[in-house]
Each structure stands twice: as structure tokens, then as C-alpha cells.
Design an enzyme around this catalytic site. Structure first.
Site, PDB file in Angstrom:
ATOM      1  N   LYS A 224       0.822  -1.215   0.000  1.00 55.67           N
ATOM      2  CA  LYS A 224       0.000   0.000   0.000  1.00 55.67           C
ATOM      3  C   LYS A 224       0.853   1.261   0.000  1.00 55.67           C
ATOM      4  CE  LYS A 224      -3.720  -2.296   2.586  1.00 55.67           C
ATOM      5  NZ  LYS A 224      -4.734  -2.410   1.534  1.00 55.67           N
ATOM      6  N   CYS A 361     -13.917  -4.831   3.576  1.00 64.28           N
ATOM      7  CA  CYS A 361     -13.549  -5.647   4.757  1.00 64.28           C
ATOM      8  C   CYS A 361     -13.883  -4.903   6.045  1.00 64.28           C
ATOM      9  CB  CYS A 361     -12.079  -6.046   4.718  1.00 64.28           C
ATOM     10  SG  CYS A 361     -11.673  -7.158   3.363  1.00 64.28           S
TER      11      CYS A 361
END
Length: 405
Positions: A224, A361
Site C-alpha cells: 500500500k 472488509c
């Protein structure tokens, strides 16, 4: 706020390709970022020039690999201002790092103890603590947001003398909201609780100083922040890492083994069982170098200006529910009444615009927002204002089209 993205985009060759005969616009950066040439080259150079296992071989290639591997630990320690490189533990990612802490602290948690998290957490910073509570009889408590999306003014009462662990995200992956982290950490430390910060969504955007945060643990993932997949970091203070029981045992994490007993190795190796993700470590350190070469303040301001511009354009249109803060965020998360986010996502994809649709999520947070999922556009250093406007244009086209069906 101007930022010279043209000097960066050529470093990301993947962005030059078309998608369905449209220019590719990649706005799924909260899921994973693209990788600069320097990271790709570093990984290839490892395999072409010094591929060998580390800490084991007594030969030229192993020495080179080990040196670069440990230099990478120095680089990452410096990147987050860790006091010593032994405070940096390699993991597969933020998820494994959180699980390492959750399992490692289990022997210190008793029935009736409290584990406190916030309502912004995604599953990776929720399920490990929930399962720890199940195994030990501890109580999982949630520090909630109000119906207006604000933190309760008196949230300090959630920190009690039973709080043993406080774990919080720095920035929500689902809606981009930040936690008042320093204040929360101060409350947790007043109760002598272990503190963990999930920095997965922050580290690519904000300079991180773990000594200023003064948290016991800080975790993040390489992919990320322009690094490879399958590599992440568990930072910990010495006393916090030393009390963790290894949840994986095997090679390298031991100092001596007999059939009768095992003597564990010192930190950081005690928590790194097996052959590590060597090329991932090399790539992650190169990603740190890439970010360090940027004007981080200007980069953050640029990413926030893109998100703010999208927020303003879509807010003016009306009929769109936006869940992200208006300011100081690098992503925009939204839904449109009576149109499924997957339908919006499909239309955007057909036009070359890559975003994310779904629960991110974060099922409990979606339930609190009253939606099954949202559409999320998240920005990185290589995104342009033209791309931000193209996203808005295509989204509005999709809304008009789907409303007419």
C-alpha cells in the site's frame, strides 16, 4: 495546490496502458498502489545479482544478500524513526503483524480483561482481537462514532482499569476518516494498556514517527506504499516485543535446539521464523527510498486536494451520499440511493476507471452507515486532476444511465 505528477508518472509504466480502449485511471490505491521502476528494478536485481538465503550461507552471494537484507531493516527503521533496527520485524503484511501481536499477548490476557478497538476498524484489526477475546474470556469493547460520524466528546470513559489492549487504525480504509490517535493513545497509556496502531492506510501519505506516537506497536503493509505484496512490518518497543510469545516456530528464530528444549533467538529474529520474503524486504526498502525522495508534505497536500475536489463536485450534484470527511482525506467513499455500487463500479471499469466497490472488509462499519457497501476512489502520488474530473464525469454518466433503466 500544485504538485508535479508528470515527474512521477513515467516511473509507473503500468499506468501508460489503455483499459478497454480508454486511458487507464487507477483510483484503487487504498487496496494496493502501483510500483515505481526503482522497486521493480530492485526486485529483479536481487534475483539477477545476489539471490541467496540470508543469515545461513557462508559464501559470497549469501553475504551480499544478508547485507542488503539488514540494510533494508535500517532503511525501514529510519523511515518510521524507530530507535533501533531490532524494533523492526518483517511480516507478510499488516494483517500478519496484528495477528502476531494478538497471539503473542494471549498469555497476558485474562477473563474479564478488556480489549478496546474503534468502530472504524477493518476486519484485520477486529477479528484477531475478537478471537483473542473468545480464547481468553476477555471483553471486546468498541469505541463508537456518533450518528453524525464524530467521536463522542467523552470517549475517554471507554478506557478503564480493565483495558489491557487498545488497537486503532490511523486512517479508515473504508471512508478515509482519521482517529484522534494521540489523544486515544494517551488515554490507553494512562491505563497501562498495550497500544497498537494500524498504519496501513497512513504510511504512504503521512510521514510516520513511531517515537512521537509513542505506541507499543505500529504495523503496515508494503504494497500500500508502492512496495511489493507479501511484505509488511511490525514495529514494537523493546519491552513490548520481548513479551510476545512467538506464534510461529522453526528455523532462524532459535538460538539452540535439542530434543529436550529450544532456546529462542534475540530480537528481531525471534519473531521471524523460516526463510523471509527477501526480495520483498529489498523492494520495501526501495519504496521507502522512493517516498523519502518526494516532498512528503506537498505530496499529501496534492492527494488531499484531489479528494477534496471530488468531494466538492459530487456534493454539489446532490443525490449522492458521501461518507468521507470533506477535508484532510485522500479518498472519497460514497453510495447512490437505489443504485448498487457494483453496477456503478462496472460502468466505471468499462470506461477505464478502476475504483473499489464493496464493504472494504469493514462489515460492522458498513452496518453502522446503513449500507451494504460503498464506492471508493482513493488517490496516490501519480494521480492527476484530470483523472479526478474524469472519475466524476463517468460516475455522473453512470448515475444518469442507471437511473433511466
Amino acid at each position: 495546490m500544485a504538485f508535479d505528477t508528470s515527474s512521477l508518472r513515467h516511473l509507473f509504466p503500468i499506468l501508460a496502458q489503455p483499459a478497454y480502449d480508454h486511458p487507464l485511471i487507477y483510483l484503487d490505491n487504498a487496496a494496493t498502489t502501483q510500483k515505481p521502476l526503482s522497486v521493480l528494478d530492485a526486485i529483479q536485481d536481487y534475483y539477477r545479482s545476489y539471490n541467496a538465503n540470508v543469515h545461513r550461507g557462508a559464501h559470497f552471494l549469501s553475504d551480499r544478500a544478508t547485507n542488503r537484507f539488514e540494510q533494508a531493516r535500517d532503511t525501514v527503521a529510519s523511515f518510521i524513526n524507530a530507535p533501533e533496527k531490532s524494533h523492526v520485524i518483517w511480516t507478510k503484511g499488516a494483517t500478519e503483524a496484528i495477528n502476531t501481536v494478538a497471539f503473542g499477548l494471549e498469555h497476558l490476557i485474562e477473563k474479564g480483561d478488556e480489549i478496546l478497538i474503534t468502530s472504524l476498524e477493518h476486519h484485520a484489526n477486529l477479528v484477531p482481537w475478537q478471537q483473542l477475546a473468545f480464547r481468553t474470556g476477555a471483553r471486546l469493547r468498541i469505541l463508537p462514532l456518533t450518528s453524525n460520524g464524530e467521536w463522542e466528546p467523552e470517549f475517554s470513559h471507554y478506557f478503564t482499569d480493565r483495558t489491557r489492549i487498545f488497537a486503532a487504525t490511523q486512517i479508515s480504509n473504508a471512508i478515509g476518516a482519521s482517529t484522534p490517535l494521540q489523544t486515544m493513545l494517551d488515554h490507553a497509556k494512562q491505563q497501562d494498556a498495550f497500544t497498537l496502531v494500524d498504519g496501513a492506510q497512513a504510511v504512504a501519505h503521512y510521514p510516520v514517527d513511531v517515537q512521537t506516537l509513542d505506541c507499543d506497536f505500529y504495523v503496515f503493509s508494503g504494497h500500500k506504499m508502492y512496495g511489493p505484496t507479501g511484505i509488511g512490518v511490525l514495529y514494537g518497543k523493546s519491552h513490548a516485543l520481548e513479551v510476545l510469545m512467538p506464534n510461529q516456530t522453526g528455523g532462524e528464530m532459535v538460538r539452540h535446539v535439542s530434543y529436550q528444549a529450544t532456546e529462542f533467538n534475540v530480537l528481531p529474529y525471534r519473531l521471524e521464523a523460516g526463510t523471509p520474503h527477501i526480495e520483498g524486504v529489498i523492494g520495501l526498502a526501495t519504496a521507502c527510498d522512493f517516498l523519502n525522495a518526494q516532498d512528503r508534505i506537498a505530496l499529501l497536500a496534492w492527494e488531499q486536494s484531489l479528494a477534496s475536489h471530488v468531494y466538492s463536485r459530487l456534493h454539489k450534484e446532490g443525490g449522492i451520499d458521501i461518507y468521507s470527511p470533506e477535508k484532510n482525506t485522500t479518498l472519497v467513499s460514497l453510495s447512490v440511493p437505489n443504485i448498487h455500487t457494483l453496477d456503478l463500479n462496472a460502468y466505471l471499469d468499462s470506461q477505464g476507471v478502476a475504483v473499489r466497490a464493496g464493504s472494504h472488509c469493514a462489515h460492522p462499519l458498513m452496518a453502522q452507515l446503513g449500507v451494504a457497501g460503498t464506492l471508493r476512489a482513493s488517490f496516490a502520488c501519480y494521480n492527476t486532476m484530470e483523472e479526478a474530473n474524469r472519475f466524476c464525469d463517468v460516475l455522473l454518466e453512470a448515475i444518469d444511465l442507471l437511473n433511466d433503466e
